[in-house]
Design an enzyme around this catalytic site. Sequence first.
Site, mmCIF file in Angstrom:
data_model
loop_
_atom_site.group_PDB
_atom_site.id
_atom_site.type_symbol
_atom_site.label_atom_id
_atom_site.label_comp_id
_atom_site.label_asym_id
_atom_site.label_seq_id
_atom_site.Cartn_x
_atom_site.Cartn_y
_atom_site.Cartn_z
ATOM 1 N N ASP A 174 0.841 -1.201 0.000
ATOM 2 C CA ASP A 174 0.000 0.000 0.000
ATOM 3 C C ASP A 174 0.876 1.250 0.000
ATOM 4 O O ASP A 174 1.673 1.451 0.913
ATOM 5 C CB ASP A 174 -0.878 0.007 1.260
ATOM 6 C CG ASP A 174 -1.796 1.218 1.308
ATOM 7 O OD1 ASP A 174 -2.835 1.192 0.617
ATOM 8 O OD2 ASP A 174 -1.468 2.201 2.004
ATOM 9 N N TYR B 68 2.683 9.921 0.072
ATOM 10 C CA TYR B 68 3.661 9.306 0.983
ATOM 11 C C TYR B 68 5.110 9.511 0.533
ATOM 12 O O TYR B 68 6.029 9.248 1.293
ATOM 13 C CB TYR B 68 3.430 7.788 1.127
ATOM 14 C CG TYR B 68 2.093 7.373 1.701
ATOM 15 C CD1 TYR B 68 1.252 8.280 2.339
ATOM 16 C CD2 TYR B 68 1.674 6.045 1.606
ATOM 17 C CE1 TYR B 68 0.035 7.885 2.848
ATOM 18 C CE2 TYR B 68 0.452 5.641 2.124
ATOM 19 C CZ TYR B 68 -0.359 6.567 2.733
ATOM 20 O OH TYR B 68 -1.570 6.166 3.240
ATOM 21 N N LYS C 59 -2.784 5.972 -4.274
ATOM 22 C CA LYS C 59 -3.942 6.839 -3.984
ATOM 23 C C LYS C 59 -3.806 8.217 -4.624
ATOM 24 O O LYS C 59 -2.706 8.758 -4.728
ATOM 25 C CB LYS C 59 -4.097 7.006 -2.459
ATOM 26 C CG LYS C 59 -4.037 5.690 -1.694
ATOM 27 C CD LYS C 59 -4.316 5.828 -0.217
ATOM 28 C CE LYS C 59 -3.976 4.523 0.508
ATOM 29 N NZ LYS C 59 -2.587 4.478 1.012
ATOM 30 N N HIS D 230 -7.974 9.275 -1.889
ATOM 31 C CA HIS D 230 -7.374 9.249 -0.552
ATOM 32 C C HIS D 230 -8.302 9.845 0.519
ATOM 33 O O HIS D 230 -8.333 9.379 1.654
ATOM 34 C CB HIS D 230 -6.036 10.008 -0.578
ATOM 35 C CG HIS D 230 -5.047 9.535 0.436
ATOM 36 N ND1 HIS D 230 -3.688 9.457 0.191
ATOM 37 C CD2 HIS D 230 -5.213 9.119 1.702
ATOM 38 C CE1 HIS D 230 -3.076 9.008 1.263
ATOM 39 N NE2 HIS D 230 -3.971 8.795 2.199
HETATM 40 N N1 NAP Z 1 -5.782 5.954 3.587
HETATM 41 C C1 NAP Z 1 -5.331 6.677 4.585
HETATM 42 O O1 NAP Z 1 -5.801 7.802 4.815
HETATM 43 C C2 NAP Z 1 -4.244 6.128 5.456
HETATM 44 C C3 NAP Z 1 -3.947 6.771 6.677
HETATM 45 C C4 NAP Z 1 -2.949 6.213 7.471
HETATM 46 C C5 NAP Z 1 -2.281 5.064 7.072
HETATM 47 N N2 NAP Z 1 -2.577 4.469 5.870
HETATM 48 C C6 NAP Z 1 -1.854 3.253 5.412
HETATM 49 O O2 NAP Z 1 -1.889 2.281 6.457
HETATM 50 C C7 NAP Z 1 -0.560 1.884 6.776
HETATM 51 C C8 NAP Z 1 -0.467 1.464 8.232
HETATM 52 O O3 NAP Z 1 -0.830 2.520 9.105
HETATM 53 P P1 NAP Z 1 0.226 3.357 9.963
HETATM 54 O O4 NAP Z 1 1.543 3.355 9.296
HETATM 55 O O5 NAP Z 1 -0.428 4.657 10.244
HETATM 56 O O6 NAP Z 1 0.268 2.605 11.372
HETATM 57 P P2 NAP Z 1 0.527 1.114 11.890
HETATM 58 O O7 NAP Z 1 0.837 0.205 10.761
HETATM 59 O O8 NAP Z 1 -0.609 0.784 12.777
HETATM 60 O O9 NAP Z 1 1.785 1.286 12.826
HETATM 61 C C9 NAP Z 1 3.059 1.520 12.312
HETATM 62 C C10 NAP Z 1 4.019 1.736 13.482
HETATM 63 O O10 NAP Z 1 4.136 0.546 14.255
HETATM 64 C C11 NAP Z 1 5.481 0.101 14.321
HETATM 65 N N3 NAP Z 1 5.421 -1.372 14.247
HETATM 66 C C12 NAP Z 1 5.018 -2.127 13.188
HETATM 67 N N4 NAP Z 1 4.999 -3.433 13.501
HETATM 68 C C13 NAP Z 1 5.406 -3.527 14.796
HETATM 69 C C14 NAP Z 1 5.588 -4.612 15.688
HETATM 70 N N5 NAP Z 1 5.342 -5.886 15.322
HETATM 71 N N6 NAP Z 1 6.032 -4.352 16.963
HETATM 72 C C15 NAP Z 1 6.279 -3.061 17.350
HETATM 73 N N7 NAP Z 1 6.121 -1.997 16.542
HETATM 74 C C16 NAP Z 1 5.684 -2.218 15.275
HETATM 75 C C17 NAP Z 1 6.176 0.757 13.141
HETATM 76 O O11 NAP Z 1 7.530 1.031 13.408
HETATM 77 P P3 NAP Z 1 8.765 0.443 12.504
HETATM 78 O O12 NAP Z 1 8.531 0.791 11.069
HETATM 79 O O13 NAP Z 1 9.941 1.138 13.094
HETATM 80 O O14 NAP Z 1 8.743 -1.037 12.765
HETATM 81 C C18 NAP Z 1 5.410 2.078 13.021
HETATM 82 O O15 NAP Z 1 5.923 3.019 13.950
HETATM 83 C C19 NAP Z 1 0.258 3.126 6.419
HETATM 84 O O16 NAP Z 1 1.645 2.861 6.344
HETATM 85 C C20 NAP Z 1 -0.376 3.508 5.104
HETATM 86 O O17 NAP Z 1 0.093 2.654 4.072
HETATM 87 C C21 NAP Z 1 -3.567 4.978 5.076
#
Ligand code: NAP
Length: 339
Positions: A78, A83, A112, A145
């Site tokens: 994704d 980004y 997106k 988005h």
């Molecule tokens: N459509 C939208 O509006 C929208 C909005 C937000 C996000 N997104 C998408 O959703 C994806 C995921 O959401 P997100 O990045 O906001 O948050 P997330 O995936 O819930 O959390 C990511 C965070 O958790 C850490 N992490 C990941 N796996 C871990 C584990 N097993 N143990 C401990 N820490 C861990 C990562 O650090 P490290 O990288 O240092 O491991 C990072 O700081 C985004 O990357 C993006 O692609 C879309």
Amino acid sequence: MWKLYYIVSFYVGAVTCLSVPPAGVAPKIKLNDGNSMPAFGLGTWLGFDGKGGVHKVTSDSVEKAVEAAIDIGYRHIDTAYIYFTEEQVGKAVNKKIKNGDVKREDVFITTKLWNDKHARQDVVPSLRESLAKLNLEYVDLYLVHWPISTYSNNTVNEIDYVETWQGMVEAKKLGLARSIGVCNFNVQQLERLINSSDVAPAVLQVEVNLNLQQEQLRQFSRDHGIAVMGYTPFGSLFPSKATSNSPPPRVDDPELVKLANRHGKTVPQIVLRYLFELGVVPIPKTVKKERLMENVDIFDFELQAEDKDLLKSFDRNYRTIDLRSFWATSKFYPFELDE
Ligand SMILES: NC(=O)c1ccc[n+]([C@@H]2O[C@H](COP(=O)([O-])OP(=O)(O)OC[C@H]3O[C@@H](n4cnc5c(N)ncnc54)[C@H](OP(=O)(O)O)[C@@H]3O)[C@@H](O)[C@H]2O)c1
Ligand SMILES: *[C@@H]1O[C@H](CO)[C@@H](O)[C@H](O)[C@H]1NC(C)=O
Ligand SMILES: *[C@@H]1O[C@H](CO)[C@@H](O)[C@H](O)[C@H]1NC(C)=O
């Protein structure tokens, strides 16, 4: 061997799924347009920079993570125009294809459309720009988005997403996007969008995690055959993301740790498995190899009813990603302002 060849068979509304994946490889779900999508993906957003913008890429961390992810068995990545990671995703995916490790049709790439390209005639050119960065001929999924439309200076300009959707349908007809969908729409906006066009969104991507379980949106999506992708799947689980307002749990929550130990899994794995069992496609982001392996290793066990009762009890209608301060003035702002 049961661990390696676990049979997953479940039913998500109109979305049926039956496959025999090895550990680390997610099953696929069928979309309402006939295409299929791996039920687990890798996020590539690097987060906010603390100055009202998005963290820019300063190393090849995303490229390396995507390569490692594909080696491990991830088949769904994704990204988004905003980004600034499309180039790195593209480099990694093309390298893996060139090396013969995967074929293009085996990987599912999502990107997106950003808010300042919502005019109908801007959609296809913006997708072409993303495709050039990705160095791909098509994406598997193109998402609007936000329902909100802005000028490039980030002030709202109120172009109706119904107009934007016509551009998305053109992108699909041209074959530049195999499937199309939206992010961050509420139920009313989805319904209005569906009423406005012959082409329904195949996917809704919204925040889903323990504190925001989105029962109403999931139900609506199930009823309309729309697959739900869950972003920020960990919510405020990790202290690095939690604020003083964030409800529990944290990753060291004793009850969650006990539950995880009972399954021989970690708390992050329990959370991702729960979302998967809710019929949500989680897209956790990490750039660390051990965590890439940990996060996807959720297809060899099942939660019990009492596990799910505990996990459900953390639902608070609480958003980890709060963009009120940017666009709350828009008439298309999707969330309740007093949440
Ligand atoms: N459509 C939208 O509006 C929208 C909005 C937000 C996000 N997104 C998408 O959703 C994806 C995921 O959401 P997100 O990045 O906001 O948050 P997330 O995936 O819930 O959390 C990511 C965070 O958790 C850490 N992490 C990941 N796996 C871990 C584990 N097993 N143990 C401990 N820490 C861990 C990562 O650090 P490290 O990288 O240092 O491991 C990072 O700081 C985004 O990357 C993006 O692609 C879309
Ligand atoms: C943003 O851009 C629009 C269109 O060019 C302009 O009308 C508006 O005044 C700008 N807003 C700010 C805060 O700069
Ligand atoms: C969508 O169409 C249905 C059926 O015609 C109607 O009941 C509903 O009110 C419409 N919803 C919106 C948000 O326009």
